[in-house]
Scaffold this active site. Structure first.
Site, PDB file in Angstrom:
ATOM      1  N   ASN A 148       0.806  -1.219   0.000  1.00 46.96           N
ATOM      2  CA  ASN A 148       0.000   0.000   0.000  1.00 46.96           C
ATOM      3  C   ASN A 148       0.841   1.273   0.000  1.00 46.96           C
ATOM      4  O   ASN A 148       0.485   2.256  -0.625  1.00 46.96           O
ATOM      5  CB  ASN A 148      -0.922  -0.007   1.229  1.00 46.96           C
ATOM      6  CG  ASN A 148      -1.821   1.194   1.274  1.00 46.96           C
ATOM      7  OD1 ASN A 148      -2.669   1.358   0.408  1.00 46.96           O
ATOM      8  ND2 ASN A 148      -1.618   2.057   2.259  1.00 46.96           N
ATOM      9  N   ASP A 216       1.054   6.674   0.494  1.00 42.03           N
ATOM     10  CA  ASP A 216       0.424   5.589  -0.274  1.00 42.03           C
ATOM     11  C   ASP A 216       0.912   5.613  -1.721  1.00 42.03           C
ATOM     12  O   ASP A 216       0.955   6.681  -2.353  1.00 42.03           O
ATOM     13  CB  ASP A 216      -1.099   5.745  -0.271  1.00 42.03           C
ATOM     14  CG  ASP A 216      -1.739   5.131   0.959  1.00 42.03           C
ATOM     15  OD1 ASP A 216      -1.070   5.126   2.011  1.00 42.03           O
ATOM     16  OD2 ASP A 216      -2.892   4.668   0.859  1.00 42.03           O
ATOM     17  N   ASP A 246       0.417  -6.949   3.440  1.00 43.05           N
ATOM     18  CA  ASP A 246       0.007  -6.070   4.532  1.00 43.05           C
ATOM     19  C   ASP A 246      -0.967  -5.008   4.028  1.00 43.05           C
ATOM     20  O   ASP A 246      -0.789  -4.454   2.936  1.00 43.05           O
ATOM     21  CB  ASP A 246       1.268  -5.408   5.111  1.00 43.05           C
ATOM     22  CG  ASP A 246       0.963  -4.692   6.410  1.00 43.05           C
ATOM     23  OD1 ASP A 246       0.741  -5.388   7.405  1.00 43.05           O
ATOM     24  OD2 ASP A 246       0.948  -3.446   6.406  1.00 43.05           O
ATOM     25  N   TYR A 250      -6.543  -1.192   1.163  1.00 47.26           N
ATOM     26  CA  TYR A 250      -6.459   0.258   0.940  1.00 47.26           C
ATOM     27  C   TYR A 250      -5.723   0.659  -0.336  1.00 47.26           C
ATOM     28  O   TYR A 250      -5.356   1.819  -0.492  1.00 47.26           O
ATOM     29  CB  TYR A 250      -5.748   0.903   2.138  1.00 47.26           C
ATOM     30  CG  TYR A 250      -6.304   0.453   3.465  1.00 47.26           C
ATOM     31  CD1 TYR A 250      -7.500   0.979   3.955  1.00 47.26           C
ATOM     32  CD2 TYR A 250      -5.646  -0.516   4.222  1.00 47.26           C
ATOM     33  CE1 TYR A 250      -8.017   0.555   5.170  1.00 47.26           C
ATOM     34  CE2 TYR A 250      -6.156  -0.946   5.443  1.00 47.26           C
ATOM     35  CZ  TYR A 250      -7.350  -0.397   5.913  1.00 47.26           C
ATOM     36  OH  TYR A 250      -7.857  -0.828   7.108  1.00 47.26           O
ATOM     37  N   GLU A 288      -3.638  -9.620   4.719  1.00 42.59           N
ATOM     38  CA  GLU A 288      -3.897  -8.998   6.005  1.00 42.59           C
ATOM     39  C   GLU A 288      -4.988  -7.973   5.776  1.00 42.59           C
ATOM     40  O   GLU A 288      -4.741  -6.869   5.328  1.00 42.59           O
ATOM     41  CB  GLU A 288      -2.649  -8.306   6.567  1.00 42.59           C
ATOM     42  CG  GLU A 288      -2.824  -7.888   8.017  1.00 42.59           C
ATOM     43  CD  GLU A 288      -2.690  -6.400   8.246  1.00 42.59           C
ATOM     44  OE1 GLU A 288      -2.633  -5.640   7.266  1.00 42.59           O
ATOM     45  OE2 GLU A 288      -2.636  -6.001   9.413  1.00 42.59           O
ATOM     46  N   HIS A 357       2.658 -10.164  16.824  1.00 44.60           N
ATOM     47  CA  HIS A 357       3.545  -9.062  17.181  1.00 44.60           C
ATOM     48  C   HIS A 357       2.813  -7.745  17.266  1.00 44.60           C
ATOM     49  O   HIS A 357       3.348  -6.754  17.719  1.00 44.60           O
ATOM     50  CB  HIS A 357       4.630  -8.948  16.113  1.00 44.60           C
ATOM     51  CG  HIS A 357       4.052  -8.505  14.792  1.00 44.60           C
ATOM     52  ND1 HIS A 357       3.420  -9.383  13.938  1.00 44.60           N
ATOM     53  CD2 HIS A 357       3.967  -7.285  14.216  1.00 44.60           C
ATOM     54  CE1 HIS A 357       2.995  -8.721  12.876  1.00 44.60           C
ATOM     55  NE2 HIS A 357       3.305  -7.451  13.015  1.00 44.60           N
TER      56      HIS A 357
END
Lengths: 600, 486
Positions: A148, A216, A246, A250, A288, A357
């Site tokens: 992203n 981004d 990840d 978006y 994710e 994490h």
């Protein structure tokens, strides 16, 4: 450090410094990236279609596992040295959070160079060696890739700021004002007041869904898409087994939308998947997407073809609900979320976890009104403090061995591939005084020796202090001591992982909740029939209550069959006409294989 | 056409179950649904009998209503009537061995075995298929609810552990309930489920069909088919898990312990409120005016006097209790409507998607006419509040059997649990209806005390070790401190 030059194992070491030279040279604009052919490639494992469905994943932070060069930071060579331990434990796949070159303002998720390793961790060649040694032990490796955004120190961004007309001028989302895409929410409300930040050099605003130092990328620019696919190919060529992608929801932004889960984003993920399927079969993509399961399933792609986007996605809401169910002594928090979890395509698999994490904010799980859970947590100050996650599993459960076993048994038997977090297998503690997310990132505790066997450096040089409290300190909790005691949590975890592997139903089977008379007992059946018609049937019964509980289960469908307890192999009474009565100790659980009656 | 017979049976044979009377007299008291276990049975007769199966179908399936009369004082002269579904064949399969009632001469002269038909998957399958196909067999009409998805026809499995009725579950999709007590008239359980289905209620399991017959020239509800709430648990067992969690904690408050039930209590409140709105919309409302209020008051006072006769603890407080019950007439005008009538935590089912209200038969001790009479929704609200009290103090009552002095600390904690969940229930109820039941304290208190008096009577007769629970509540409701619910 100039690790490009020192990459001694690489067949053709290259000078990575030329990258920086170019960005500093105001005359040049296009940047030449290193190629995978500049490095040795790791051996690859045979292509197995379902491996990610059966695998036990293990998340390990490079910086926290083992330090090979006494600089106080864990590194890739240290990790390589510990592969025998992970193989002994039964780990099938290691998940490494980002180890790329980064200014580390967001735990490495702010990537400065997609094709370079963070110098403290080693070099690309060190990574190839690690990967090769992992593959030699049958262990696969996946890593995070942030598509992203990049760090604001990435040369693409620096070029984009400097030269709007240059090749990188359109790599990011620039605007003359900060009013566009106003319907997109601000994710880090604590630190950011807008998704736009003004850049005085270029004289425009740039778009960022996360921190302002993470601009981004502009996926509407075909060159960005190509650059990202090439970054994927770089690591896949070296032999990596997949990526955790990840922050995928978006990638694109569109006026009048919240900028999440847009069709354009799905289209790009399909392109990524096609690259994997065509060029690197057997590798996986893990999304994710911290969203509701009904939205996350979109990231598996078209069910008609078995899924054509990501192979895996994390099931985020399950984790807090496991905690909530045990706290409420009621199965319903888990039953509810599983009942709301849609079917997934045939080639897809959930990833499930108890801890990782990251700081898991409940807002991300439940920003929707569909769920009441946030209200429940908010009412409960203890839950709020604890689930605001800066804790490890053992301290969250008051170091209660029964609960640690119950939680792990559920992790290993609920639908999805389990992701263990390093150190939880020995019940490591945390250090809440370290702040931010570092409390759960302290060094792995190997031995009762200096620095817990993590490093031989001066203790003052450790990047994070070793846990030293009397309960969780490294002298009490370490791999060496637990290896020597077969009653230890470590051995228990290893046995359970082993049992899981003997039963394909855990990874591949369907899931059917049994209900039952007692609301404190969660009982379910996992069932898988393989291509040869062999049926594997596992019954799991979990007591959410701290008190002993009876439960009557309707097992009439398996009348005449004999449940065999899996940790000891003891046959239980055959299933008859009446409801099957089991009694469980507080926080107890059973795993049974249900065998056809004629086998006896 | 199936063979049918009048209650007197075909000429020459007399009572069609005549040969089975002794076997039935031995079998009935072993059945959980048979409520008169300790009583002396004076006689048994067949009130109605019909053969459901055709001659081609095996086993033979019969439907019967039997009348049982008693010779002890409590029985009075009234006969109690029960429904039976019987299977009969020369040799039943081993699976129904446990359900055998007795033997009688078969049509071919050889003995045949008669057994409880619901235990036989072939019989439950036949009943389901008759419903799905809207068939009529003799006096029995099998009807599928219009516009419902018919369940897949297959054998059913008896539900174990049920109290007053007998149910069969079909593949975790549907459940059929045979009403054991035979009463002339439309059973309110079926009536209200039909009304709620018309309202599109999400708070009850959808009605799928019914079996209807006749008794004393009036329609009678034989059985009801509903969607099955698989993976559910009842509110009573969930509430008890929560109470145990609280009582085991040394120092945490009810809102701090992990097993806090308030969230569920709040949702139960919303669910009950939604059912009330749906029942009002489906079946209308009437004003709770002075005349209606005095009727209810008279009914309550009558029940009070019956309890006072049997329980000295009630007799001592009779006048004080009556004062509170008269709150019904003192209250502000409100409305009457059809209500559940016998609500408690055991009548709420938690499913993975929310709460369901079940079992709209009404209070079992009342006549059908009383059960279908419109009443204030406050009766249901009060009943739920009583149920939270019961859950809170149930564990204590269990312990107190072995302890002379109740631990005041535990009592306080139990009270705290009850207060917290009663308030959460009322909050949830208010959220949906917009009317806070606590705004009519006299009415609520009257209904709650009426229920408590009934409970004292019931527990004295049936579960003396529990009587301390309603007695404690009765005392609390009679003290000025008990007046304010919030």
């Amino acid at each position: 450090m100039n690790e490009g030059v020192s990459a001694g194992i690489a067949a053709a070491p290259i000078d990575e410094d030329h990258v920086r030279d170019v960005t500093e040279d105001h005359g040049a604009s296009a940047v030449e990236e290193p190629s995978a052919d500049d490095f040795r490639h790791a051996r690859t494992l045979p292509v197995e279609d379902d491996w990610y469905k059966r695998a036990v994943f293990y998340e390990v932070l490079v910086r926290a596992f083992a330090d090979s060069n006494r600089d106080g930071f864990g590194d890739l060579n240290g990790l390589t040295d510990k592969l025998d331990y992970l193989a002994w434990l039964g780990v099938d796949c290691i998940w490494l959070p980002p180890f790329y070159d980064s200014p580390l303002r967001d735990g490495g998720y702010d990537i400065r160079d997609y094709r370079k390793v963070l110098p403290e961790f080693g070099t690309v060649a060190d990574f190839v060696e690690f990967l090769d040694q992992a593959h030699a032990r049958g262990i696969r490796v996946i890593t995070d890739l942030v598509m992203n955004h990049t760090s604001d120190q990435h040369h693409w961004f620096q070029e984009s700021r400097r030269d709007p007309e240059g090749p990188y001028g359109d790599f990011y989302v620039w605007s003359d004002d900060d009013t566009r895409y106003s319907e997109a929410r601000i994710i880090f409300v604590d630190t950011e007041s807008s998704n736009w930040t003004y850049d005085p050099l270029r004289g425009q605003f740039y778009w960022h869904r996360f921190f302002s130092h993470q601009p981004d990328l502009n996926f509407d620019n075909p060159a960005v898409c190509e650059a990202m696919l090439d970054a994927l190919r770089f690591w896949l060529d070296l032999g990596i087994d997949g990526f955790r992608l990840d922050a995928v929801p978006y990638l694109y932004e569109r006026e009048g939308t919240n900028g999440e889960n847009l069709p354009e984003t799905h289209a790009f993920l399909k392109r990524c998947r096609k690259v994997v399927d065509d060029e690197y079969p057997g590798r996986v993509l893990l999304a994710e997407a911290n969203q509701w399961p009904a939205d996350v399933v979109e990231y598996f792609g078209d069910p008609a073809v078995g899924g054509d986007e990501c192979h895996m996605a994390f099931h985020f809401p399950l984790m807090p609900r496991i905690f909530m169910a045990v706290r409420r002594e009621s199965r319903f928090p888990i039953s509810e979320i599983l009942a709301q979890t849609p079917e997934i395509p045939s080639n897809a698999q959930w990833g499930i976890f108890l801890r990782n994490h990251d700081e898991l904010t409940l807002e991300m799980v439940t920003d929707d009104e569909r769920d009441y859970m946030y209200a429940e947590y908010a009412k409960d100050p203890r839950m709020k403090a604890n689930i605001g996650i800066r804790r490890r599993l053992a301290p969250l459960l008051d170091n209660d061995r029964n609960q640690l076993e119950l939680f792990t048994a559920m992790l290993l038997s609920l639908p999805g591939s389990p992701v263990l977090y390093y150190g939880d297998e020995i019940g490591m503690g945390d250090n809440i005084w370290l702040g931010d997310r570092d409390g759960v990132r302290s060094p792995m505790q190997w031995t009762p020796d200096r620095n817990a066997g993590f490093s031989t450096c001066d203790p003052g040089r450790l990047n994070l202090p070793i846990i030293m409290d009397p309960v969780y300190g490294y002298q009490a909790v370490n791999v060496e001591a637990q290896s020597n005691s077969t009653a230890s949590l470590l051995h228990w975890n290893r046995r359970m992982i082993d049992i899981r592997k003997q039963h394909p139903a855990f990874g591949l089977g369907n899931f059917h909740e049994l209900g039952g008379s007692n609301p404190s007992v969660l009982a379910y059946v996992r069932e898988h029939v393989d291509a040869d018609g062999f049926r594997d049937l596992v019954l799991c019964v979990n007591n959410m209550s701290r008190f002993p509980q009876p439960v009557e289960l309707d097992l009439i469908a398996w009348k005449g069959c004999v449940p065999t307890e899996l940790t000891g192999g003891v046959p239980f009474p055959a299933i008859g006409e009446l409801p099957y009565l089991l009694t469980l100790p507080g926080h107890g659980f059973y795993w049974f294989a249900i065998h056809e009656a004629e086998e006896r | 056409m199936p063979a049918t017979s009048s209650p007197d049976g075909p000429p020459g044979t007399g009572d069609p179950l005549a040969g089975l009377h002794d076997a039935l007299l031995a079998w009935l008291p072993t059945q959980r649904w048979f409520p008169a276990k300790g009583r002396r049975i004076a006689g048994l007769r067949t009130v109605a009998h019909s053969v459901v199966s055709t001659p081609e179908e095996s086993p033979t399936v019969e439907h019967a209503v039997i009348g049982v009369s008693f010779s002890d004082a409590a029985g009075g002269s009234a006969e109690e009537r029960y429904q039976l579904v019987l299977g009969a064949q020369a040799g039943p399969p081993a699976e129904v061995e446990h359900a055998v009632i007795g033997r009688r001469p078969g049509p071919d002269g050889r003995d045949e075995v008669v057994y409880d038909g619901l235990a036989d998957g072939r019989i439950s399958r036949l009943v389901l298929s008759l419903i799905v196909e809207n068939q009529t067999r003799g006096p029995l009409r099998f009807v599928a609810e219009p516009d419902t998805e018919a369940p897949i026809v297959g054998p059913g499995r008896p539900l174990i552990g049920e109290q007053s009725n007998s149910s069969v579950i079909y593949g975790e999709r549907a459940i059929m309930k045979l009403f054991r007590r035979a009463t002339a008239g439309l059973n309110p359980d079926l009536e209200l489920h039909r009304a709620l289905r018309r309202q599109g209620s999400h708070e009850v399991a959808p009605l799928l069909g019914a079996v209807e017959g006749e008794l004393d020239g009036e329609p009678m509800t034989v059985a009801m088919l509903q969607g099955y709430a698989s993976n559910s648990a009842d509110g009573w067992s969930m509430a008890l898990a929560s109470v145990r969690d609280l009582l085991a904690e040394a120092d945490l408050r009810a809102d701090e312990v992990g097993g806090d039930f308030a969230g569920e209590a709040h949702r139960i409140g919303k669910t009950v409120a939604a059912v009330h709105l749906e029942l009002a919309a489906a079946l209308g409302t009437h004003p709770l005016d002075a005349r209606a209020a005095s009727e209810i008051e008279a009914w309550m006072l009558d029940r009070l006097d019956r309890a006072a006769e049997a329980v000295p603890g009630v007799a001592e407080q009779r006048d004080a209790i009556a004062d509170v019950l008269r709150g019904v007439t003192a209250a502000e005008p409100s409305t009457l409507q059809r209500i559940h009538g016998d609500l408690h935590l055991g009548q709420e089912l938690r499913t993975p998607t929310g709460w369901l209200v079940i079992d709209f038969e009404g209070e079992p001790s009342k006549s059908l006419a009383d059960r279908v009479r419109p009443d204030s929704p406050m009766r249901d609200v009060a009943a739920m509040l009583r149920s939270f009290d019961y859950a809170a103090f149930h564990q204590l009552a269990e312990w107190e059997q072995s302890a002379d002095d109740p631990d005041p600390q535990l009592e306080r904690r139990a009270q705290e649990w009850a207060d917290r969940n009663r308030a959460a229930f009322c909050d949830g109820y208010t959220e949906v209806t917009g009317t806070d039941p606590r705004d009519a304290p006299e009415l609520l208190r009257a209904y709650e005390l009426d229920k408590a008096v009934y409970e004292v009577l019931y527990e004295t007769r049936n579960r003396p070790s529990w009587v301390s629970i309603p007695l404690r509540s009765m005392r609390r409701l009679l003290t000025p401190a008990g007046r304010g619910e919030r």
